[in-house]
Scaffold this motif. Structure first.
Motif, short mmCIF file in Angstrom:
data_model
loop_
_atom_site.label_atom_id
_atom_site.label_comp_id
_atom_site.label_asym_id
_atom_site.label_seq_id
_atom_site.Cartn_x
_atom_site.Cartn_y
_atom_site.Cartn_z
N VAL A 1 26.36 -76.14 21.56
CA VAL A 1 26.94 -74.83 21.28
C VAL A 1 26.70 -73.92 22.48
O VAL A 1 25.65 -74.00 23.12
N VAL A 2 27.67 -73.03 22.73
CA VAL A 2 27.50 -71.96 23.72
C VAL A 2 27.41 -70.65 22.95
O VAL A 2 28.28 -70.35 22.13
N GLY A 3 26.37 -69.89 23.21
CA GLY A 3 26.20 -68.57 22.62
C GLY A 3 26.34 -67.51 23.70
O GLY A 3 25.62 -67.54 24.69
N LEU A 4 27.28 -66.59 23.52
CA LEU A 4 27.52 -65.53 24.49
C LEU A 4 27.01 -64.20 23.96
O LEU A 4 27.13 -63.93 22.76
N SER A 5 26.49 -63.39 24.85
CA SER A 5 25.97 -62.08 24.48
C SER A 5 26.63 -61.02 25.35
O SER A 5 26.71 -61.17 26.57
N GLY B 1 29.37 -65.82 19.57
CA GLY B 1 29.05 -64.64 20.35
C GLY B 1 28.34 -63.60 19.54
O GLY B 1 28.31 -63.64 18.31
N GLY B 2 27.78 -62.64 20.27
CA GLY B 2 27.10 -61.54 19.62
C GLY B 2 26.82 -60.42 20.58
O GLY B 2 27.15 -60.50 21.76
N GLY B 3 26.24 -59.38 20.03
CA GLY B 3 25.94 -58.20 20.82
C GLY B 3 26.51 -56.96 20.16
O GLY B 3 26.68 -56.89 18.95
N VAL B 4 26.85 -56.00 21.00
CA VAL B 4 27.44 -54.76 20.51
C VAL B 4 28.95 -54.97 20.49
O VAL B 4 29.65 -54.71 21.46
N ILE C 1 31.24 -64.49 15.34
CA ILE C 1 30.65 -63.34 16.02
C ILE C 1 29.54 -62.78 15.14
O ILE C 1 29.74 -62.55 13.94
N PHE C 2 28.40 -62.57 15.75
CA PHE C 2 27.26 -61.96 15.08
C PHE C 2 27.09 -60.55 15.63
O PHE C 2 26.84 -60.39 16.83
#
Length: 134
Positions: free
Chosen positions: A58-62, A91-94, A111-112
């Motif tokens: 998995v790739v998780g982007l922030s 992905g996640g973040g603002v 998206i988180f």
């Protein structure tokens, strides 16, 4: 012995804040995953190459900078261009709720948003990769 889930955590673009990404990385490690962190200011090409070289699940982007609508789809596209579109991207973040459906339509699996418990992220990754319901 079951092989650990391998997750690449990346900060695409010029975003210079990585505290959230580091918190997620540690939480995923604590849940038994192997985590590779690429560091700040990575291009879509660098992220895709690292994902392939590290053989991640998995790739998780922030993103905290507001560039998620441009950057996250570029990573998805770069993986596809390299024949690695079997590696899911989350992905996640603002990220505003209004942008979630756009990103999912562009191939981002999930998206988180800010404030999501790290246990929910780890649980989702386990379900995504292994079909485990925890």
């Amino acid at each position: 012995m079951e092989q650990k889930i391998r997750v690449l955590i990346a900060k695409p673009g010029l975003d210079g804040h990585d505290r959230g990404a580091l918190v997620i990385a540690q939480a995923l490690r604590d849940s038994g995953m192997e985590v590779i962190y690429t560091g700040l200011r990575q291009s879509a090409q660098q992220i895709a190459q690292a994902a392939i070289q590290e053989d991640v699940d998995v790739v998780g982007l922030s993103s905290l900078s507001g560039g998620h609508k441009a950057l996250f789809p570029k990573v998805v596209e770069e993986l596809k261009n390299r024949g690695a579109d079997d590696i899911p991207v989350i992905g996640g973040g603002v990220i505003p709720e209004d942008d979630v459906s756009f990103l999912e339509a562009k191939g981002v699996k999930k998206i988180f948003t800010s404030g999501t418990p790290t246990t929910d992220i780890a649980k989702y990754i386990k379900e995504l990769v292994r079909g485990e319901v925890v």
